[in-house]
Write an enzyme that holds these catalytic residues in place. Structure first.
Site, PDB file in Angstrom:
ATOM      1  N   TYR A 147      29.916 -23.831   2.100  1.00 17.60           N
ATOM      2  CA  TYR A 147      29.785 -22.625   2.916  1.00 17.60           C
ATOM      3  C   TYR A 147      29.806 -22.986   4.398  1.00 17.60           C
ATOM      4  O   TYR A 147      30.526 -22.369   5.189  1.00 17.60           O
ATOM      5  CB  TYR A 147      28.486 -21.908   2.560  1.00 17.60           C
ATOM      6  CG  TYR A 147      28.150 -20.731   3.441  1.00 17.60           C
ATOM      7  CD1 TYR A 147      28.529 -19.433   3.083  1.00 17.60           C
ATOM      8  CD2 TYR A 147      27.449 -20.901   4.635  1.00 17.60           C
ATOM      9  CE1 TYR A 147      28.218 -18.347   3.884  1.00 17.60           C
ATOM     10  CE2 TYR A 147      27.145 -19.819   5.443  1.00 17.60           C
ATOM     11  CZ  TYR A 147      27.525 -18.547   5.070  1.00 17.60           C
ATOM     12  OH  TYR A 147      27.226 -17.483   5.880  1.00 17.60           O
ATOM     13  N   VAL A 175      32.739 -14.287   6.888  1.00 20.74           N
ATOM     14  CA  VAL A 175      32.525 -14.907   5.582  1.00 20.74           C
ATOM     15  C   VAL A 175      31.606 -14.049   4.718  1.00 20.74           C
ATOM     16  O   VAL A 175      31.855 -13.864   3.523  1.00 20.74           O
ATOM     17  CB  VAL A 175      31.933 -16.326   5.744  1.00 20.74           C
ATOM     18  CG1 VAL A 175      31.412 -16.859   4.416  1.00 20.74           C
ATOM     19  CG2 VAL A 175      32.991 -17.275   6.310  1.00 20.74           C
ATOM     20  N   GLU A 176      30.562 -13.511   5.315  1.00 23.38           N
ATOM     21  CA  GLU A 176      29.573 -12.780   4.540  1.00 23.38           C
ATOM     22  C   GLU A 176      30.073 -11.430   4.028  1.00 23.38           C
ATOM     23  O   GLU A 176      29.876 -11.101   2.858  1.00 23.38           O
ATOM     24  CB  GLU A 176      28.305 -12.559   5.380  1.00 23.38           C
ATOM     25  CG  GLU A 176      27.504 -13.814   5.649  1.00 23.38           C
ATOM     26  CD  GLU A 176      26.852 -14.370   4.396  1.00 23.38           C
ATOM     27  OE1 GLU A 176      26.723 -13.641   3.396  1.00 23.38           O
ATOM     28  OE2 GLU A 176      26.482 -15.559   4.422  1.00 23.38           O
ATOM     29  N   THR A 177      30.713 -10.645   4.883  1.00 25.07           N
ATOM     30  CA  THR A 177      31.077  -9.286   4.484  1.00 25.07           C
ATOM     31  C   THR A 177      32.471  -8.860   4.910  1.00 25.07           C
ATOM     32  O   THR A 177      32.773  -7.673   4.926  1.00 25.07           O
ATOM     33  CB  THR A 177      30.071  -8.268   5.069  1.00 25.07           C
ATOM     34  OG1 THR A 177      30.118  -8.330   6.500  1.00 25.07           O
ATOM     35  CG2 THR A 177      28.667  -8.540   4.590  1.00 25.07           C
ATOM     36  N   PHE A 212      27.701 -13.467  -1.153  1.00 26.74           N
ATOM     37  CA  PHE A 212      26.782 -12.787  -0.247  1.00 26.74           C
ATOM     38  C   PHE A 212      25.381 -13.368  -0.288  1.00 26.74           C
ATOM     39  O   PHE A 212      24.738 -13.585   0.724  1.00 26.74           O
ATOM     40  CB  PHE A 212      26.652 -11.305  -0.635  1.00 26.74           C
ATOM     41  CG  PHE A 212      27.812 -10.468  -0.195  1.00 26.74           C
ATOM     42  CD1 PHE A 212      28.745 -10.966   0.690  1.00 26.74           C
ATOM     43  CD2 PHE A 212      27.960  -9.179  -0.677  1.00 26.74           C
ATOM     44  CE1 PHE A 212      29.801 -10.186   1.090  1.00 26.74           C
ATOM     45  CE2 PHE A 212      29.011  -8.402  -0.274  1.00 26.74           C
ATOM     46  CZ  PHE A 212      29.932  -8.898   0.601  1.00 26.74           C
TER      47      PHE A 212
END
Length: 339
Positions: free
Chosen positions: A320, A129-131, A12
């Site tokens: 990423y 991807v983040e959450t 994150f």
């Protein structure tokens, strides 16, 4: 799904501005100062911004040191090789989640894409991807995370104290309840995991309710991710990355991207021994970075073009950026195949 929670949360914090360079002298000073001295420095800075001493005291009073935060920042997942990193994100479940998110917010994504010039699949992939499309927004109190890192994590103390200051301003501007606000171990929050400074600089009110809410408003979050990309140079419709090969004898270690702005044109890379894996048309006058992705045996090489570099403004890790791009393409293909 639950098993993926911890590695996901470990990623994150590495959103867009998080890895902004810090001068060595500033780091050295932070390492020499005591937490009490750093707190006084923070107080002085906030006083200069117009906050009163009682306001600052009230802001800091509920903050606590989090050992979980200090331990988590010491083991970033971006330190892993590509062949161990990408399986976290490039899964059928995450592609399916992206399709569902896209369908649910089709109208918003179309409007945002047209307004900001960013493809829907890129926005969906970032949030995926983040959450995991909002399923895992973080479990750490944002105040505690930034407090811990700003005063008890010398390598990046100055940066995180600055973010703590932005959090104080953000709470006042957006009426945030800090007692309930949770996010990543590095203070990133919401669907797209914005740190406080990015929240203040790039977040937008897209649902028209008069507040910018990246934690609860999916519309605000979608538009804010797009605005971030637009402000960092994304150009809709442009190529992102191309696989290349290195001619024998090329010293890859001296050429691989060093996290600095691109300085070589595609034409320069060709002269340095880089050749495209497949014959293709390419604008050789554009700038590019050389990306190395470590495999179990050997490595693959790519030229990251302008839009790839724009993804790295969200998170400076090339791993990423590649995961975001590949996931976006998988989601796009699957989404259009089912229409």
């Amino acid at each position: 799904m639950t098993k993926m929670n911890k590695p996901l949360l470990a990623v994150f914090a590495f959103c867009a501005s998080l890895l902004t360079g810090v001068a060595f002298s500033a780091q050295a000073q932070a390492q020499q100062a005591t937490p009490s001295e750093l707190k006084q420095e923070f107080i002085n800075t906030q006083l200069e911004k117009g906050f009163t001493q009682p306001q600052i005291d009230a802001f800091l009073a509920p903050a606590n040191i989090s050992n979980d935060v200090l331990e988590a920042i010491a083991r970033p997942w971006e330190a892993k090789p590509w062949h161990q990193y990408y399986p976290i994100f490039l899964t059928e479940e995450r592609v399916q989640g992206g399709i569902e998110f896209w369908k649910k917010h089709q109208k918003t994504l179309q409007q945002v894409s047209e307004q900001y010039g960013v493809e829907p699949e890129i926005i969906v992939s970032i949030i995926g991807v983040e959450t995991y499309y909002g399923r895992f927004k973080g479990t750490h109190k944002v105040l505690d995370a930034l407090y811990s890192l700003g005063f008890y994590y010398p390598p990046r103390a100055r940066f995180f104290r600055s973010e703590l200051g932005h959090l104080m301003e953000l709470a006042r501007e957006q009426q945030l309840d800090l007692s309930e606000l949770k996010g990543s171990y590095a203070g990133a929050m919401g669907f797209g995991q914005f740190i406080p400074s990015s929240y203040r600089a790039y977040a937008v009110d897209f649902d028209g309710d008069g507040r910018i809410d990246l934690v609860n408003s999916e519309q605000d979050a979608i538009a804010s991710v797009a605005n971030y990309f637009k402000r960092h140079g994304w150009v809709k419709g442009q190529q992102v990355i191309k696989q290349v090969e290195l001619t024998p004898g090329t010293d890859a270690s001296a050429l691989v991207w060093d996290k600095k702005p691109p300085k070589y044109l595609v034409a320069d890379w060709i002269s340095k021994g880089v050749k495209f894996a497949k014959n293709q048309d390419m604008d050789v006058s554009q700038k590019a970075i050389l990306v190395e992705l470590e495999l179990e045996q050997g490595a693959d090489y790519y030229l990251g073009l302008n839009n790839f570099y724009a993804i790295t403004r969200y998170n400076h890790s090339p791993l990423y950026a590649m995961a975001v791009y590949r996931l976006s393409q998988q989601i796009k293909a699957a989404y259009h195949a089912r229409r």
